[in-house]
Enzyme design. Structure first.
Site, mmCIF file in Angstrom:
data_model
loop_
_atom_site.group_PDB
_atom_site.id
_atom_site.type_symbol
_atom_site.label_atom_id
_atom_site.label_comp_id
_atom_site.label_asym_id
_atom_site.label_seq_id
_atom_site.Cartn_x
_atom_site.Cartn_y
_atom_site.Cartn_z
ATOM 1 N N ARG A 1 -31.046 -5.556 38.422
ATOM 2 C CA ARG A 1 -30.581 -4.620 39.457
ATOM 3 C C ARG A 1 -29.111 -4.819 39.841
ATOM 4 O O ARG A 1 -28.692 -4.423 40.926
ATOM 5 C CB ARG A 1 -31.471 -4.698 40.702
ATOM 6 C CG ARG A 1 -32.916 -4.291 40.447
ATOM 7 C CD ARG A 1 -33.692 -4.182 41.742
ATOM 8 N NE ARG A 1 -35.038 -3.705 41.473
ATOM 9 C CZ ARG A 1 -36.099 -4.495 41.281
ATOM 10 N NH1 ARG A 1 -35.938 -5.819 41.305
ATOM 11 N NH2 ARG A 1 -37.285 -3.980 41.067
ATOM 12 N N GLU B 1 -16.563 10.186 42.801
ATOM 13 C CA GLU B 1 -16.173 11.476 42.240
ATOM 14 C C GLU B 1 -16.804 12.670 42.958
ATOM 15 O O GLU B 1 -17.315 13.605 42.357
ATOM 16 C CB GLU B 1 -16.518 11.535 40.743
ATOM 17 C CG GLU B 1 -15.695 12.572 39.977
ATOM 18 C CD GLU B 1 -15.892 12.493 38.480
ATOM 19 O OE1 GLU B 1 -16.317 13.490 37.904
ATOM 20 O OE2 GLU B 1 -15.616 11.432 37.905
ATOM 21 N N ARG C 1 -11.365 12.478 42.825
ATOM 22 C CA ARG C 1 -11.460 11.737 41.572
ATOM 23 C C ARG C 1 -11.747 12.651 40.390
ATOM 24 O O ARG C 1 -11.414 12.323 39.244
ATOM 25 C CB ARG C 1 -12.544 10.652 41.676
ATOM 26 C CG ARG C 1 -12.588 9.774 40.438
ATOM 27 C CD ARG C 1 -13.411 8.519 40.640
ATOM 28 N NE ARG C 1 -13.441 7.729 39.422
ATOM 29 C CZ ARG C 1 -13.984 6.520 39.301
ATOM 30 N NH1 ARG C 1 -14.549 5.950 40.349
ATOM 31 N NH2 ARG C 1 -13.960 5.880 38.156
ATOM 32 N N HIS D 1 -14.370 16.179 25.890
ATOM 33 C CA HIS D 1 -15.729 15.696 25.658
ATOM 34 C C HIS D 1 -16.497 16.631 24.737
ATOM 35 O O HIS D 1 -17.319 16.185 23.924
ATOM 36 C CB HIS D 1 -16.462 15.540 26.991
ATOM 37 C CG HIS D 1 -16.068 14.318 27.758
ATOM 38 N ND1 HIS D 1 -16.501 14.075 29.041
ATOM 39 C CD2 HIS D 1 -15.272 13.263 27.433
ATOM 40 C CE1 HIS D 1 -16.000 12.925 29.466
ATOM 41 N NE2 HIS D 1 -15.240 12.428 28.508
ATOM 42 N N LYS E 1 -4.584 5.475 39.171
ATOM 43 C CA LYS E 1 -6.041 5.433 39.065
ATOM 44 C C LYS E 1 -6.656 4.694 40.254
ATOM 45 O O LYS E 1 -7.644 5.150 40.844
ATOM 46 C CB LYS E 1 -6.431 4.762 37.745
ATOM 47 C CG LYS E 1 -7.937 4.687 37.473
ATOM 48 C CD LYS E 1 -8.472 5.975 36.918
ATOM 49 C CE LYS E 1 -9.977 5.921 36.680
ATOM 50 N NZ LYS E 1 -10.327 5.365 35.360
ATOM 51 N N LYS F 1 -16.755 3.303 36.460
ATOM 52 C CA LYS F 1 -17.623 4.209 35.705
ATOM 53 C C LYS F 1 -18.165 3.464 34.485
ATOM 54 O O LYS F 1 -17.395 2.967 33.667
ATOM 55 C CB LYS F 1 -16.859 5.449 35.237
ATOM 56 C CG LYS F 1 -16.657 6.509 36.294
ATOM 57 C CD LYS F 1 -16.037 7.744 35.654
ATOM 58 C CE LYS F 1 -15.912 8.885 36.639
ATOM 59 N NZ LYS F 1 -15.339 10.086 35.992
ATOM 60 N N GLU G 1 -3.961 9.229 27.990
ATOM 61 C CA GLU G 1 -4.410 9.028 29.369
ATOM 62 C C GLU G 1 -3.227 8.763 30.301
ATOM 63 O O GLU G 1 -3.240 9.163 31.470
ATOM 64 C CB GLU G 1 -5.410 7.877 29.440
ATOM 65 C CG GLU G 1 -6.738 8.158 28.751
ATOM 66 C CD GLU G 1 -7.633 9.120 29.522
ATOM 67 O OE1 GLU G 1 -7.259 9.543 30.639
ATOM 68 O OE2 GLU G 1 -8.713 9.461 28.999
ATOM 69 N N HIS H 1 -11.246 9.189 21.742
ATOM 70 C CA HIS H 1 -11.311 9.832 23.054
ATOM 71 C C HIS H 1 -9.956 10.366 23.490
ATOM 72 O O HIS H 1 -9.831 11.509 23.940
ATOM 73 C CB HIS H 1 -11.842 8.831 24.083
ATOM 74 C CG HIS H 1 -11.845 9.341 25.481
ATOM 75 N ND1 HIS H 1 -12.675 10.358 25.903
ATOM 76 C CD2 HIS H 1 -11.096 8.994 26.562
ATOM 77 C CE1 HIS H 1 -12.455 10.613 27.189
ATOM 78 N NE2 HIS H 1 -11.499 9.796 27.609
ATOM 79 N N HIS I 1 -10.652 16.670 30.035
ATOM 80 C CA HIS I 1 -11.880 16.037 29.572
ATOM 81 C C HIS I 1 -13.021 17.024 29.315
ATOM 82 O O HIS I 1 -13.899 16.735 28.504
ATOM 83 C CB HIS I 1 -12.333 14.978 30.577
ATOM 84 C CG HIS I 1 -11.524 13.722 30.519
ATOM 85 N ND1 HIS I 1 -10.162 13.712 30.722
ATOM 86 C CD2 HIS I 1 -11.874 12.426 30.280
ATOM 87 C CE1 HIS I 1 -9.718 12.471 30.620
ATOM 88 N NE2 HIS I 1 -10.728 11.674 30.345
ATOM 89 N N ASN J 1 -10.298 14.007 35.425
ATOM 90 C CA ASN J 1 -10.928 14.584 34.239
ATOM 91 C C ASN J 1 -10.099 15.711 33.615
ATOM 92 O O ASN J 1 -10.625 16.477 32.797
ATOM 93 C CB ASN J 1 -12.322 15.119 34.599
ATOM 94 C CG ASN J 1 -13.301 14.003 34.877
ATOM 95 O OD1 ASN J 1 -13.445 13.074 34.092
ATOM 96 N ND2 ASN J 1 -13.967 14.067 36.019
#
Length: 359
Positions: free
Chosen positions: A121, A237, A241, A252, A227, A143, A185, A265, A248, A245
């Site tokens: 956990r 997000e 935030r 993606h 960042k 993330k 990035e 990426h 992205h 993206n």
């Protein structure tokens, strides 16, 4: 170069980002975190051959060190690799006070972070990113995820590291494609948040492509500042935030549709930024000279300028699984001007024009 330290201000979950040369061989902050604990270093064969023994030597104060190697590449950021890590932790009877260390690029960082988020956990982990893209983006912000055949990063959790350790010397061993993928990035951070930073990237591009330590250290620091500031304001997000993206939603889709690993990426994000800028221009938000300027800096970094030739239906199918989609309808990060971004839905007919322009 001296060690530069930034803070990600998240209250009791705050942590430092340390940027410098030679940190893999000796860093007091990481050594203190490892002292007396069960330690698992997760990496792949490529990175491990270069840096794992050096990192392990610097962490001799740990109670024990387990080395866990997973297959290299985006195609292996999946359930099988996650199970490999979890199986080893259980086999070696790692307790809830253990520490996981991610030694590698974004794939290793995301995978290790997700394992740390769900093992017993939640246990502590540290990011030691060895690619430029991971140093300026994926290692910061908590993330963590694995990919699913139907969508990138769709299975994951928010789980902040205890430390990010960015050693700029390791960038000298990067293949050229990996280096340019990281520059994407950095360009993204300038495009959405700081036009002066974008200008510095334009000016220093040759030095960055040579991995000049001074230029690289300065640029990595500014990207991490941007960042960290955004993450501190919006950890999960729910608002600002999402602007990170930019590029992205298209990117993606390219990664998923072509098969994970065929496009890096950062390469997919570079093309995705051009498509998002084109969409912004068609919606009368971004002017044509700014679009041209963004294309010029992306091209100077050596990133692709064209997308796969897919019909609009294929693009929309891939985008419907994007994390920003609502009930299957994609949303896009668009530029109001260089240095300022927003999130919007887009009319399908305008979106189709952008698909056609890049297909």
């Amino acid at each position: 170069m001296n060690v530069r330290e930034l803070q990600v201000a998240l209250g009791e979950r705050a942590y430092p980002i340390r940027i410098g040369a030679g940190l893999i061989d000796a860093d007091s902050t990481l050594a203190a975190l490892a002292q007396g604990r069960q330690l698992a270093i997760v990496s792949n064969e490529t990175v491990a051959g270069l840096y794992l023994a050096r990192l392990a030597r610097s962490l001799r104060g740990a109670a024990s060190i387990e080395e866990i190697l997973v297959p290299d590449g985006e195609a292996h950021k999946n359930q099988a690799s996650l199970d490999l890590v979890l199986d080893r932790l259980l086999q070696r009877r790692f307790d809830r006070h253990c520490l996981l260390v991610a030694l590698g690029g974004g794939v290793i960082g995301d995978l290790t972070g997700f394992a740390a988020a769900i093992y017993q956990r939640g246990v502590d982990f540290v990011q030691v990113p060895t690619t430029l893209l991971a140093q300026v983006d994926s290692s910061v912000g908590g993330k963590t995820a694995i990919n699913h055949p139907r969508g990138k990063n769709m299975i994951g959790a928010f789980h902040q590291p205890k430390l990010v350790l960015a050693d700029v010397e390791v960038l000298r061993t990067l293949p050229r494609r990996e280096l340019t993928a990281g520059l994407a990035e950095m360009i993204k951070h300038g495009a959405i948040a700081d036009v002066d930073y974008l200008a510095s990237l334009e000016h220093d591009m040759d030095a960055l492509l040579r991995c000049d330590p001074a230029a690289m250290g300065e640029a990595i620091g500014r990207s991490c500042e941007i960042k960290a500031e955004v993450v501190a304001q919006d950890e999960r997000e729910s608002g600002r935030r999402a602007l990170l993206n930019f590029g992205h939603t298209f990117g993606h889709a390219i990664e998923t549709g072509t098969g994970y690993g065929r496009w890096l990426h950062g390469e997919a994000v570079g093309t995705g930024m051009l498509m998002a800028a084109d969409l912004s221009r068609r919606l009368s938000m971004l002017d044509a000279p700014s679009c041209a300027r963004l294309q010029a800096v992306i091209g100077a970094a050596g990133l692709p300028l064209q997308a796969p030739r897919w019909p609009a239906a294929r693009w929309l199918e891939l985008m419907s699984i994007d994390k920003k989609a609502e009930q299957g309808t994609p949303k896009f990060v668009l530029l109001e001007r260089l240095g300022s971004a927003t999130v919007r839905r887009v009319p399908s007919e305008v979106l189709a024009e952008t698909f056609a322009a890049f297909g």
